[in-house]
Design a protein around this motif. Structure first.
Motif, PDB file in Angstrom:
ATOM      1  N   GLU A   1       0.836  -1.207   0.000  1.00 21.85           N
ATOM      2  CA  GLU A   1       0.000   0.000   0.000  1.00 21.85           C
ATOM      3  C   GLU A   1       0.869   1.255   0.000  1.00 21.85           C
ATOM      4  OE1 GLU A   1      -4.293  -0.717   2.023  1.00 21.85           O
ATOM      5  OE2 GLU A   1      -2.642  -0.461   3.436  1.00 21.85           O
ATOM      6  N   ILE A   2       0.382   2.300  -0.645  1.00 23.94           N
ATOM      7  CA  ILE A   2       1.102   3.571  -0.667  1.00 23.94           C
ATOM      8  C   ILE A   2       1.141   4.162   0.738  1.00 23.94           C
ATOM      9  CG2 ILE A   2       1.100   5.928  -1.544  1.00 23.94           C
ATOM     10  CD1 ILE A   2       1.940   3.863  -3.612  1.00 23.94           C
ATOM     11  N   ILE A   3       2.334   4.509   1.199  1.00 19.03           N
ATOM     12  CA  ILE A   3       2.518   5.093   2.535  1.00 19.03           C
ATOM     13  C   ILE A   3       2.225   6.586   2.434  1.00 19.03           C
ATOM     14  CG2 ILE A   3       4.196   5.524   4.370  1.00 19.03           C
ATOM     15  CD1 ILE A   3       5.646   2.944   3.204  1.00 19.03           C
ATOM     16  N   ASP A   4       1.125   6.988   3.023  1.00 14.04           N
ATOM     17  CA  ASP A   4       0.661   8.373   2.875  1.00 14.04           C
ATOM     18  C   ASP A   4       0.715   9.158   4.181  1.00 14.04           C
ATOM     19  OD1 ASP A   4      -1.361   7.052   4.190  1.00 14.04           O
ATOM     20  OD2 ASP A   4      -2.931   7.514   2.731  1.00 14.04           O
ATOM     21  N   ARG A   5       1.428   8.626   5.178  1.00 12.59           N
ATOM     22  CA  ARG A   5       1.606   9.331   6.439  1.00 12.59           C
ATOM     23  C   ARG A   5       3.094   9.484   6.717  1.00 12.59           C
ATOM     24  NH1 ARG A   5      -2.701   8.757  10.166  1.00 12.59           N
ATOM     25  NH2 ARG A   5      -1.395   9.977  11.597  1.00 12.59           N
ATOM     26  N   THR A   6       3.478  10.582   7.335  1.00 14.78           N
ATOM     27  CA  THR A   6       4.841  10.717   7.825  1.00 14.78           C
ATOM     28  C   THR A   6       4.909  10.162   9.242  1.00 14.78           C
ATOM     29  OG1 THR A   6       4.382  12.958   8.593  1.00 14.78           O
ATOM     30  CG2 THR A   6       5.351  12.724   6.402  1.00 14.78           C
ATOM     31  N   GLY A   7       6.134   9.974   9.729  1.00 14.20           N
ATOM     32  CA  GLY A   7       6.311   9.440  11.068  1.00 14.20           C
ATOM     33  C   GLY A   7       6.706   7.977  11.032  1.00 14.20           C
ATOM     34  N   PHE A   8       6.540   7.296  12.147  1.00 11.21           N
ATOM     35  CA  PHE A   8       6.859   5.873  12.255  1.00 11.21           C
ATOM     36  C   PHE A   8       5.618   5.059  11.899  1.00 11.21           C
ATOM     37  CE2 PHE A   8       6.867   2.059  15.127  1.00 11.21           C
ATOM     38  CZ  PHE A   8       7.755   1.314  14.358  1.00 11.21           C
ATOM     39  N   VAL A   9       5.754   4.155  10.926  1.00 12.84           N
ATOM     40  CA  VAL A   9       4.628   3.343  10.465  1.00 12.84           C
ATOM     41  C   VAL A   9       5.079   1.894  10.294  1.00 12.84           C
ATOM     42  CG1 VAL A   9       3.598   5.323   9.273  1.00 12.84           C
ATOM     43  CG2 VAL A   9       5.036   3.723   7.989  1.00 12.84           C
ATOM     44  N   PHE A  10       4.102   1.011  10.116  1.00 12.72           N
ATOM     45  CA  PHE A  10       4.384  -0.410   9.936  1.00 12.72           C
ATOM     46  C   PHE A  10       3.705  -0.902   8.666  1.00 12.72           C
ATOM     47  CE2 PHE A  10       3.639  -4.940  10.428  1.00 12.72           C
ATOM     48  CZ  PHE A  10       4.861  -5.392  10.891  1.00 12.72           C
ATOM     49  N   MET A  11       4.406  -1.781   7.912  1.00 10.78           N
ATOM     50  CA  MET A  11       3.816  -2.431   6.750  1.00 10.78           C
ATOM     51  C   MET A  11       3.833  -3.939   6.948  1.00 10.78           C
ATOM     52  SD  MET A  11       4.774  -2.381   2.663  1.00 10.78           S
ATOM     53  CE  MET A  11       4.001  -0.774   2.352  1.00 10.78           C
ATOM     54  N   ASP A  12       2.703  -4.582   6.704  1.00 14.85           N
ATOM     55  CA  ASP A  12       2.589  -6.034   6.799  1.00 14.85           C
ATOM     56  C   ASP A  12       3.303  -6.688   5.621  1.00 14.85           C
ATOM     57  OD1 ASP A  12       1.718  -8.619   7.461  1.00 14.85           O
ATOM     58  OD2 ASP A  12      -0.094  -8.392   6.258  1.00 14.85           O
ATOM     59  N   THR A  13       4.341  -7.461   5.904  1.00 12.86           N
ATOM     60  CA  THR A  13       5.083  -8.196   4.876  1.00 12.86           C
ATOM     61  C   THR A  13       5.542  -9.521   5.467  1.00 12.86           C
ATOM     62  OG1 THR A  13       7.370  -7.556   5.399  1.00 12.86           O
ATOM     63  CG2 THR A  13       6.062  -5.984   4.090  1.00 12.86           C
ATOM     64  N   PRO A  14       5.961 -10.471   4.623  1.00 13.53           N
ATOM     65  CA  PRO A  14       6.655 -11.648   5.142  1.00 13.53           C
ATOM     66  C   PRO A  14       8.010 -11.262   5.726  1.00 13.53           C
ATOM     67  CG  PRO A  14       5.875 -12.003   2.884  1.00 13.53           C
ATOM     68  CD  PRO A  14       5.771 -10.536   3.171  1.00 13.53           C
ATOM     69  N   GLY A  15       8.659 -12.233   6.384  1.00 13.97           N
ATOM     70  CA  GLY A  15       9.999 -12.005   6.910  1.00 13.97           C
ATOM     71  C   GLY A  15      11.085 -12.211   5.876  1.00 13.97           C
ATOM     72  N   TYR A  16      10.743 -12.746   4.707  1.00 16.96           N
ATOM     73  CA  TYR A  16      11.727 -12.991   3.649  1.00 16.96           C
ATOM     74  C   TYR A  16      12.126 -11.652   3.050  1.00 16.96           C
ATOM     75  CZ  TYR A  16      13.748 -15.088  -0.586  1.00 16.96           C
ATOM     76  OH  TYR A  16      14.595 -15.458  -1.608  1.00 16.96           O
ATOM     77  N   ASP A  17      13.406 -11.302   3.171  1.00 20.01           N
ATOM     78  CA  ASP A  17      13.862  -9.937   2.911  1.00 20.01           C
ATOM     79  C   ASP A  17      13.492  -9.386   1.530  1.00 20.01           C
ATOM     80  OD1 ASP A  17      15.086 -10.152   5.438  1.00 20.01           O
ATOM     81  OD2 ASP A  17      16.878 -11.012   4.525  1.00 20.01           O
ATOM     82  N   PRO A  18      13.758 -10.114   0.429  1.00 18.49           N
ATOM     83  CA  PRO A  18      13.428  -9.523  -0.875  1.00 18.49           C
ATOM     84  C   PRO A  18      11.942  -9.215  -1.032  1.00 18.49           C
ATOM     85  CG  PRO A  18      14.895 -11.413  -1.145  1.00 18.49           C
ATOM     86  CD  PRO A  18      14.436 -11.420   0.272  1.00 18.49           C
ATOM     87  N   VAL A  19      11.088 -10.089  -0.507  1.00 17.08           N
ATOM     88  CA  VAL A  19       9.642  -9.861  -0.594  1.00 17.08           C
ATOM     89  C   VAL A  19       9.243  -8.679   0.282  1.00 17.08           C
ATOM     90  CG1 VAL A  19       7.365 -10.891  -0.260  1.00 17.08           C
ATOM     91  CG2 VAL A  19       9.258 -12.302  -1.079  1.00 17.08           C
ATOM     92  N   ALA A  20       9.823  -8.596   1.480  1.00 23.82           N
ATOM     93  CA  ALA A  20       9.508  -7.500   2.395  1.00 23.82           C
ATOM     94  C   ALA A  20       9.918  -6.151   1.809  1.00 23.82           C
ATOM     95  CB  ALA A  20      10.191  -7.728   3.736  1.00 23.82           C
ATOM     96  N   VAL A  21      11.153  -6.063   1.314  1.00 21.70           N
ATOM     97  CA  VAL A  21      11.626  -4.794   0.752  1.00 21.70           C
ATOM     98  C   VAL A  21      10.819  -4.416  -0.487  1.00 21.70           C
ATOM     99  CG1 VAL A  21      13.596  -3.584  -0.247  1.00 21.70           C
ATOM    100  CG2 VAL A  21      13.939  -5.095   1.706  1.00 21.70           C
ATOM    101  N   THR A  22      10.451  -5.400  -1.299  1.00 18.91           N
ATOM    102  CA  THR A  22       9.637  -5.110  -2.483  1.00 18.91           C
ATOM    103  C   THR A  22       8.343  -4.412  -2.076  1.00 18.91           C
ATOM    104  OG1 THR A  22      10.570  -6.941  -3.761  1.00 18.91           O
ATOM    105  CG2 THR A  22       8.401  -6.149  -4.430  1.00 18.91           C
TER     106      THR A  22
END
Length: 513
Positions: free
Chosen positions: A393-414
């Motif tokens: 999802e597009i991050i539309d807030r400033t500050g500290f936020v969380f994004m739901d992703t797997p723990g597998y690094d390439p998928v998470a960073v993507t």
């Protein structure tokens, strides 16, 4: 954290019944801790845990002042505590939603730092100046790579020194998928999100033509506007691979002059979205590099920027430390809803969340996902949790936020880059070497031994925190300053090597039919 150099272990909290070995501890070594003398009964590898008092069968093992598992038998003082005598248990953390809710403590505007970035027409700010080729399906991957190679390796960018390169975003899906599934939605989000990422000045979509994942619906659904710097095409419509490569190369040549003309200007940190990542973690991750990155993340937020934590399976067991920081009960509940989704997801796939610690994590001293999560969540610093986003999802807030992703690094960073992140900071204890075009990736080592062994790949060392000659605050400030210089154009080591073409990995969920 104890920094007494006399003791060979670090006791992270007075309540802890284990300590972490600063270096390898030979059997028979006397360990002075808390006024007691403990004798190591076996060799304790560096970064691993040693019992500081008797731990009864079934008793909770405490690290960071938190439960990381239970003893499977009597553990004597001086025993090595690891896979053979420590078992996972379900997280039963107590939640107090928004208990520590507060406004983000922003610095006065006149005191906030800035960086040199590329301001895009939509107001976003790029830290790099790439052209991207977005493939709708794996069937167009080879063509996309051939086009990118022509420009990156064949002299096609000669004379365009302000263009960082052409990136082929190729993947293994796009067809034979159910269009009503989460996986299809995530793929669409990721492709549209990369098309909108400010590190791309120009985008070319290339499809095969007959795939399930059609380009036009993506463009329409996510409000992308075709024009000189956003073009679309399919191989079948153009008459084959050779003709597509020729036409696509002409289109990119048309983009080059405008992309090359982009100039960096001084901008506020509101234009900076930093992805917080860890991979190849070890027993020092939660002691050195992760809390130092958390300190840097706090600085980013206080100066007006955005810090994005992710990897939901790697906060499991530590999520209560985030829900209490949420700005509202609704934000806290959204995080718990994603934890609930993961419980169901792992169960229906015959797995469990404790499957997460990898072989390398365990060699480095981590035993359970609870232990790994408590160290991983330290990357998130201490600022209020402003929002929780689903994958891509597009991050539309400033500050500290969380994004739901797997723990597998390439998928998470993507997912994070699809959300708009334009810089990545990646802590590692075992030695991760990935790059993530179009976002520059800063590698932070948790221990000095690995930093020196893999010095060609590591940008910053936090290992001296372990021996007490460095501090979390000082290392955190170094990371913060590095983020600003990299955002302003300084290359990371992975960029010097040209890494990052193969780490675009959208999250695949659902049956392939």
């Amino acid at each position: 954290m104890t920094t007494d150099t006399i003791s060979p272990v670090i006791r992270l909290n007075p309540a802890d019944n284990v300590g972490v070995a600063r270096t390898a501890i030979p059997s028979g070594t006397a360990i002075a801790e808390g006024g007691e003398i403990v004798i190591a009964h076996t060799d304790i590898p560096s970064g691993h845990k040693v019992a500081l008092r008797t731990i009864a069968p079934g008793e909770a093992v405490l690290k960071y002042g938190q439960i990381i598992g239970v003893s499977t038998g009597t553990i004597a003082p001086g025993d090595h505590v690891h896979l053979h005598n420590l078992a996972m248990q379900e997280s039963h953390a107590t939640h107090h939603f928004a208990e520590d809710a507060r406004e983000t403590p922003l610095l006065p505007e006149g005191e906030r730092r800035g960086f040199e970035g590329y301001v895009r027409p939509d107001g976003q700010v790029g830290t790099r100046n790439f052209i991207g080729i977005v493939t709708s399906v794996n069937c167009s991957a080879t063509v996309a790579r051939a086009i990118a190679d022509h420009f990156n390796r064949g002299g096609g960018l000669d004379g365009y020194d302000n263009v960082d390169g052409v990136v082929a975003l190729t993947h293994g899906t796009g067809c034979a998928i159910n269009m009503k599934t989460e996986g299809y939605l995530y793929l669409q989000r990721v492709l549209s999100g990369y098309a909108r990422n400010p590190n791309f000045a120009g985008i070319l979509f290339i499809g095969l033509g007959c795939e399930t994942n059609q380009i036009d619906p993506i463009v329409q659904k996510f409000g992308l506007t075709e024009g000189p710097l956003l073009r679309t095409m399919t191989i079948q419509n153009l008459g084959g691979t050779r003709k597509t490569i020729e036409v696509a190369s002409d289109i990119i040549r048309e983009m080059l002059s405008e992309v090359n003309a982009a100039k960096r200007t001084t901008v506020p940190l509101t234009g900076l979205k930093v992805a917080l990542q860890c991979g190849g973690s070890d027993g020092y991750s939660g002691i050195s590099a992760n809390p130092a990155l958390g300190y840097a993340a706090d600085l980013i937020v206080q100066h007006g920027g955005t810090a994005v934590l992710s990897e939901t399976p790697e906060i499991y067991g530590a999520e209560h430390l985030l829900t209490r920081r949420a700005v509202s009960a609704e934000v806290a509940q959204k995080l718990m809803d994603r934890i609930g989704w993961w419980r169901h997801y792992t169960e229906r796939n015959g797995a469990e969340l404790n499957n997460n610690p990898s072989h390398g994590n365990k060699l480095g001293g981590l035993t359970t996902i609870l232990e790994k999560s408590l160290g991983a969540v330290a990357k998130g610093g201490s600022m209020p949790l402003e929002a929780v986003y689903e994958y891509g999802e597009i991050i539309d807030r400033t500050g500290f936020v969380f994004m739901d992703t797997p723990g597998y690094d390439p998928v998470a960073v993507t997912g994070q880059v699809a959300g708009g992140c334009n810089v990545i900071v990646f802590t590692t204890g075992r030695g991760s070497v990935s790059g993530f075009k179009p976002a520059p990736c800063i590698k932070v080592a948790t221990n000095t031994e690995m930093y020196e062994h893999m010095s060609d790949d590591m940008d910053i060392n936090c290992g001296d925190i372990v021996n007490g000659t460095d501090s979390i605050e000082a290392a955190g400030r170094r990371i913060f300053e590095k983020i600003l210089t990299v955002a302003s154009g300084e290359h990371t080591l992975s960029e010097d090597f040209g890494f990052g073409d193969n780490e675009f990995v959208p999250w695949q969920i659902g049956a392939v039919t």
